[in-house]
Each structure stands twice: as C-alpha cells, then as structure tokens.
Write an enzyme that holds these catalytic residues in place. Structure first.
Site, PDB file in Angstrom:
ATOM      1  N   GLU A 131       1.923  -0.394  -5.454  1.00  0.00           N
ATOM      2  CA  GLU A 131       1.266   0.930  -5.843  1.00  0.00           C
ATOM      3  C   GLU A 131       1.844   1.945  -5.269  1.00  0.00           C
ATOM      4  OE1 GLU A 131      -3.072   2.782  -4.191  1.00  0.00           O
ATOM      5  OE2 GLU A 131      -1.681   2.336  -2.579  1.00  0.00           O
ATOM      6  N   ASP A 158       0.456  -1.087   0.067  1.00  0.00           N
ATOM      7  CA  ASP A 158      -0.006  -0.200  -0.057  1.00  0.00           C
ATOM      8  C   ASP A 158       0.921   1.360  -0.034  1.00  0.00           C
ATOM      9  OD1 ASP A 158      -3.013   1.924   0.814  1.00  0.00           O
ATOM     10  OD2 ASP A 158      -1.403   1.794   2.358  1.00  0.00           O
TER      11      ASP A 158
END
Length: 615
Positions: free
Chosen positions: A361, A325
C-alpha cells in the site's frame, strides 16, 4: 526448545533485568518467575529454562529505567506479551492496570503505576517450530485474481458453516467457502490482518471493537479469536489444495500500544526507544501511521522482529505472500521514504522472502507520504489512480483518457522503473471505503454507527447514487446501478495489471453507505449469503473466466501501439462512441461519455465499449 527445556532470548537493550513469568492457566496467578541470566553486547537477554515444555503459558517482565521524558518506559509491574510468541491466549482488556502511569492525572504519562497488569493481558504459549502445510500453486502475477476478505466477514453468516466454526480459520477452509472461491475463479485469497490485535482505546466506551485488525501486539501469533496456529495451517492446506494462494495483510508500521498515553503491552516495556521512532527528547512518538506510534525499523533489533515474523508466516505457516499496510512507513529511513533503505533492502536480499508475493500500500499520512510507482521490483502496488479514474468515469465525472490510462496499466507510473503491467494491483473497492453496491447507491458516506458523528471516513468517494440515496425499488435506477456495477467490474477485468476484488462485491454486499467500517463487527460487514445476488455473481464469474481466456489483458508488456506480429493490427486501439479510432486530441475531446477498446492480439473479439452515466 530442546530436550531439556526452552531457550529464551529477549531484546531489551536498556534493561537491568528480564524475567520470564509462568502461568498454568490463561486467567490464573503467576506460578514462577525466572530471571534470564545473561545479556549479550546487543542487549539481548537470554537463558535456558529447564523443564519448560510445549504449551507452557508465559509472559515477560522487564526491569529498567522509567524515564518517559527521555523515552524509557520500563515497568516490571506490567506483564509483557513476547512479540516473538508463536501463539497467544486470552485478550487485551482496556484496564487501568495496563497503563504504565496513573491515568487521568496531569502530565499522566510521566507518572508511574505499580499495579500488576497480569490479570488483564494475554499470555504467550511456548510452541516448538512446526511443519508447514503443502506448498501453494505459485500462480504467476499475470494469472492472479486477488480476493480481499475478512475471516469473520466472509464466514459469520454462511448457513452451511456450523455456528461454532463461523468467523474462524476453520470456516475459511470449509468446502462451501472453497467452492465459492474456485467457482468464481479466484487464485489468491488476501486476508485482512490476522496477527493478535486489540481495540483502540476509544472504542469500548462507544460499545464498539476493532474489526479490521490493524492494531497488532504480537507479530508471529494468530489472533486467538480466529483459531490456533494449527487451525491456520489447516486452512492454508485446504486453500492450497483448491489451487488458491494465501496472502496476509500485515501491519509493520505501528502497534496497538498507540501514543504516549497508550497501554504498555509489549515493545514499549521491552525497549521503547529501540522499537519506536520517538521525538521531543524521546517522550513522544513519530506518527507516520496515523495510529499513535511508528516502528523504528532502522534499529537492527526492530528490523529483526519484522523479518523473523515474515519468515515465520512463510516457513511455518505456509503463506504465499503479504500485502503491507501503509508500506511507506516501514520503508522510511530517518523519516523519509527510501527504496534502498533497511527494510526494503533486507527483504530484497532474503532468500525466502524475496521469492514470495509482496504487495505495497504505497502511501502513509506522513510528510511526502504518497509513492505509487516507486517501490522496487519485485514489489507490486495498490494503484489508487486506477481506482479513482475508473470510479470517476462510471460516476459521470471522469474522462475517457484517464480511463484509457487505467486500462493500459498506468504505464506512466510503472514503466519508467522498468516494471511490467503486473506491478499495478488494480482495484475499485477495498475494505476501506464503499462496497461496489454502495458505490452506485450512495452519494455520501453514512458512518453514524461508528460513533464519531459521521466525521470519520473519506468524503472523496467518487460515487453516484443515480438519483436516490440508498436502496430503492425504482426499476430504472436499479437497472442503471446494475449496468454500472457490470461496467466497473468489466473495466477491472479488462485492465492490464493484477485485479483485486473485495469480498462480497460479487454477491451485492452493502454496508448501508458506511465507508469506514473498521469498528463494525456485525451485520454491517458480515456477508449476507442468504440474500446474495447470485445473478451478479454469475456476471463476475464470467468476466473472470473471460480474463483468463484472453491473453491480451494478461500481457506482461505495456501497450505500444505497434502492430501485433501475428495479426498486423496495433496491440490496442482506442475507440469513440461510434466505434471509430481515437487518434488526435480532437478525437479524445469528443464523446466524453464513452470509450471503446479493441485488442490487436484478439482480432475476432468484439471491442469493449464503456459508457458513463448521463447525470
């Protein structure tokens, strides 16, 4: 753990003393307090506690300076969760005692609160190292089909799963879920965060809770709501037995302690300036994550926590890879993204972690935060340009050239670094945003249930309802939506790169237009299996099977336009609406609502034709 007890090692460089606190039950009183006797030059306090066995509940207390203006927030009245704990029990409560300062006062974070937080924070559990499940199938990236899912969302409403098991790791390993995944053709299950996590402090007042899990406080322990470490390993074993890899969505950019007005749960009390990037003399936090704080991976002790966590999930829990993330945040060095910085360099040299699947990401909200295409091999990256180009085309607002670039694997992003098409993880929908059904059913977000007056969530959805906002019984609109869903999924499966499907898209899941359902642990996010769109499931299953049978879309080199040595035809030919090749700029300037593609390596296959809606 040894034959005589348990060894502890706690990094707290600025501390004056560290104590291990023992408990007999998750909600019972403290039964003993043992000071760790030694401190090494790095600031790691350590000692052996005799008689301590597997299953013992414990927490930490740290004595040291409380000088928030200088970045020191030690407070021995706050029980700390060991961030290295292999298991935790209990849950974080939003109680005033969990804050290091008296809440509500002016300049509150500079004050000192002496209430004991032990009754309202979780306990760590002493666990010996465990034997991992059998290894996974080690599917090559070129053959990988990712399926992004949430433990609860995927299983809470499945009628074949016993009510007491729904929403847990046991449910993921249930034959009904395994059968669905294998029948669909999934090769890798990517689970939203499963580390122990807590709620953001504004949610309880709204009657909401953190659902997605992007708010961790312990990095080696699964959240007890989903089950035990043994449950997790059993789930992994079941998935591996079905030929499915396990990818964890992990959060190493921030913790649930939030900003200077947040709770003291773990790292803040161990060593605030060691584990967090601070500013303004140490009082406040860098916030590249947008969640209040940012982990300081430049510090060797903080980096060690992350590396120990990753190795634990591979070597003891059996996972096959990670999706990071906001991966730009841990990859920052002195505030800026650095492809050779401490975090990425540590992963690259690690003999265990350099061999698992690593997905970035590739952005955060910090300065210069967007870096798609810039992570080093062997990383792969979520490709937001693919998402936006494909969405725009099927919303009637895109261009054939952008769609062609997406289908060709975004070579302009990844080829300059010598990376293959598989560096691009292609997706149309993900947990963050509209579902596939909502993408063709709503022009606008509908996030009222989140309690923020519909201000949260992006307005850049690149969606189109077809003329009616939300659900409709109008047959023509329904047929158009189905055609666009099929077109979107076809583009995903026909593109070079690695496709990722959002769980529920294949059965028509809707969130009622909510594009930021992070706080919706309810029917908005739980898949409704009893009203599943099995017809569309069959469409998606057949498209996945087609991809697996078509080497031209799983190739490991980008298209060049050169003749295929086996067929004499170009490796790819782009077509206009009439099926004629697009060769010149004028060719690309016409027929803006259609794009065809023919693969030279598959001369007997009919070309694919993608058509945008007429708005």
């Amino acid at each position: 753990m040894t034959r005589t007890g348990t060894n502890f090692a706690v990094p707290a460089p600025a501390a004056q003393a560290v104590e291990v606190c023992l408990f007999d039950t998750v909600d019972g009183p403290e039964t003993a307090r043992i000071a760790l006797p030694a401190r090494d030059p790095r600031g790691i306090w350590h000692g052996h506690v005799r008689g301590l066995r597997d299953g013992q509940l414990y927490g930490l207390r740290v004595h040291g300076p409380y000088a928030p203006a200088e970045g020191h927030r030690h407070n021995p009245h706050k029980l700390l969760v060991d961030p290295w704990a292999r298991e935790v029990v209990g849950a974080v409560r939003l109680d005033d005692a969990t804050f290091g300062f008296p809440r509500g006062a002016a300049a509150a974070d500079l004050g000192f609160d002496a209430r004991d937080s032990a009754p309202v924070v979780p306990r760590g559990v002493v666990r010996r190292p465990a034997k991992p499940p059998p290894p996974g199938p080690d599917t090559p990236w070129a053959d990988t089909i990712l399926y992004e899912a949430h433990v609860r969302g995927l299983t809470m409403r499945h009628p074949a799963i016993a009510p007491q098991d729904r929403g847990t790791f046991r449910a993921i390993g249930h034959p009904a879920i395994l059968s669905h995944l294998t029948d669909l053709g999934i090769t890798a299950l990517e689970l939203l965060p499963v580390f122990a996590f807590s709620d953001e402090r504004h949610l309880p007042d709204l009657g909401l809770s953190n659902y997605w899990g992007y708010n961790p406080y312990a990095f080696l322990a699964p959240d007890p709501r989903y089950g035990t470490p043994d449950d997790f390993r059993a789930m992994v074993a079941a998935l591996h037995g079905a030929g499915i890899e396990v990818i964890l969505d992990v959060v190493y950019n921030h913790t649930s302690e939030s900003d200077e007005l947040g709770q003291t749960l773990s790292l803040r009390g161990l060593g605030n300036r060691t584990f967090y990037r601070t500013r303004d003399g140490g009082r406040r936090y860098a916030n590249d994550s947008g969640c209040g704080n940012t982990l300081r991976l430049e510090d060797p002790l903080c980096l060690r926590l992350v590396m120990d966590s990753l190795r634990h999930w591979v070597t003891e829990m059996g996972v096959d890879g990670f999706r990071f993330d906001l991966a730009v945040t841990p990859a920052r060095h002195h505030g800026r993204f650095d492809a050779t910085g401490p975090f990425l360099a540590a992963l690259a040299q690690d003999p265990v972690l350099s061999r698992v699947k690593l997905i970035a990401e590739p952005w955060d909200i910090g300065q210069d935060g967007h870096h798609t295409g810039r992570f080093p091999a062997p990383w792969v990256e979520w490709n937001d340009r693919f998402r936006d180009s494909v969405r725009a085309f099927f919303a009637g607002r895109g261009r054939p050239g952008d769609l062609a670039s997406a289908l060709a694997g975004s070579s302009d992003l990844f080829a300059p670094g010598g990376r293959p098409p598989q560096a691009s993880v292609n997706f149309i929908t993900a947990h963050d945003g509209f579902t596939l059904r909502d993408l063709v059913s709503y022009d606008r977000k509908h996030n009222e249930a989140n309690g923020e007056d519909n201000r949260d969530g992006t307005n850049h959805n690149l969606s189109w309802s077809g003329g009616v906002e939300g659900e409709t019984d109008t047959a023509a609109i329904g047929a158009d939506r189905d055609a666009r869903r099929t077109g979107l999924m076809t583009a995903l499966m026909a593109a070079l790169g690695v496709p990722m499907i959002l769980a529920g898209d294949e059965i028509g899941h809707t969130q009622g237009g909510n594009n930021n359902a992070y706080s919706q642990d309810n029917d908005i996010t739980w898949l409704d299996w009893e009203r599943a769109d099995w017809t569309f499931r069959d469409v998606v299953r057949d498209l996945i099977a087609w991809r697996k049978a078509t080497p031209a879309v799983r190739r490991t080199a980008f298209f060049t336009g050169a003749p295929d040595p086996d067929t004499g035809r170009p490796d790819v030919t782009w077509l206009d609406a009439s099926g004629q090749p697009r060769r010149t700029g004028e060719d690309w300037a016409r027929d803006l609502d259609a794009l065809g593609v023919a693969f030279g390596a598959a001369p007997d296959a009919a070309p694919l034709m993608f058509r945008a809606p007429r708005r």
